[in-house]
Design a protein around this motif. Structure first.
Motif, PDB file in Angstrom:
ATOM      1  N   ILE A 130     -41.850  24.200  -4.826  1.00 49.47           N
ATOM      2  CA  ILE A 130     -41.470  22.970  -3.803  1.00 49.47           C
ATOM      3  C   ILE A 130     -41.112  24.128  -2.724  1.00 49.47           C
ATOM      4  N   THR A 131     -40.792  23.432  -1.543  1.00 48.18           N
ATOM      5  CA  THR A 131     -40.660  24.126  -0.173  1.00 48.18           C
ATOM      6  C   THR A 131     -40.523  22.633   0.635  1.00 48.18           C
ATOM      7  N   THR A 132     -39.334  22.875   2.038  1.00 52.91           N
ATOM      8  CA  THR A 132     -39.548  22.339   3.279  1.00 52.91           C
ATOM      9  C   THR A 132     -40.513  21.968   3.879  1.00 52.91           C
ATOM     10  N   LYS A 133     -39.925  20.332   4.302  1.00 52.69           N
ATOM     11  CA  LYS A 133     -41.404  20.201   5.133  1.00 52.69           C
ATOM     12  C   LYS A 133     -41.417  20.818   6.573  1.00 52.69           C
ATOM     13  N   GLN A 134     -40.008  21.880   6.754  1.00 50.12           N
ATOM     14  CA  GLN A 134     -40.343  22.342   8.029  1.00 50.12           C
ATOM     15  C   GLN A 134     -41.313  23.667   8.266  1.00 50.12           C
ATOM     16  N   ASN A 135     -41.644  23.611   6.707  1.00 51.55           N
ATOM     17  CA  ASN A 135     -42.106  25.206   6.660  1.00 51.55           C
ATOM     18  C   ASN A 135     -43.636  24.897   6.274  1.00 51.55           C
ATOM     19  N   ASN A 136     -44.279  24.682   7.952  1.00 49.76           N
ATOM     20  CA  ASN A 136     -45.843  24.736   8.119  1.00 49.76           C
ATOM     21  C   ASN A 136     -46.353  25.422   7.255  1.00 49.76           C
TER      22      ASN A 136
END
Length: 166
Positions: A130-136
């Protein structure tokens, strides 16, 4: 499934890194990347306390947490491990790398080693991240390693699942 703890903590070696147990002498190198229950460490004491909790989770068979060591220097440059889901044959893989070591292929290698261990040694039937959408950087890493997006979650998070092509 062969869950932790193991008779000997698993050390996994590649050409460039070693996934190994974090020792007390390593804590100073990972303060800025230490987290437990989504809370960051602010001091060496915080990071030590968090590592104690991580070690207890390992002893209780709930997780396995490696330090990512540069094979040439043995310095811990990041961490990764499985932190939830063993009771359902699932491993949630989480990782973090010190900023000065990013973009050099270390995490790609570490994630490959960890996914192989999860499948072949633990016996996981599903690996998620799981990661954030901002963490490209994280999304690119996961996609490069055969993780596919399976869900949008709350708080701008994305869940990925590993697709085993082994």
């Amino acid at each position: 499934m062969k869950l932790p703890p193991y008779d000997k903590f698993p050390e996994i070696i590649s050409d460039t890194i070693v996934l190994r147990q974090i020792q007390i002498d390593d804590i100073k190198d990972i303060v800025k990347i230490s987290f437990y229950d989504s809370r960051p460490a602010m001091t060496v004491e915080d990071a030590t306390e968090m590592q104690d909790k991580i070690n207890l989770d390992y002893q209780n068979g709930l997780s396995i947490h490696w330090g990512i060591a540069d094979k040439n220097t043995n310095e811990i440059i990041g961490t990764l491990g499985y932190y939830r889901g063993f009771d359902k044959k699932v491993g949630e893989l989480g990782c973090v790398l010190r900023p000065e070591f990013r973009g050099k292929g270390f995490m790609t290698e570490a994630m490959k080693l960890a996914t192989e261990f999860g499948i072949n040694d633990i016996g996981l039937t599903k690996i998620i991240a799981i990661t954030t959408k901002q963490n490209n950087s994280a999304t690119k890493l996961l996609e490069r390693l055969n993780f596919i997006k399976i869900a949008n979650l709350q708080d701008d998070e994305i869940e990925y699942q590993f697709v085993n092509n082994l």
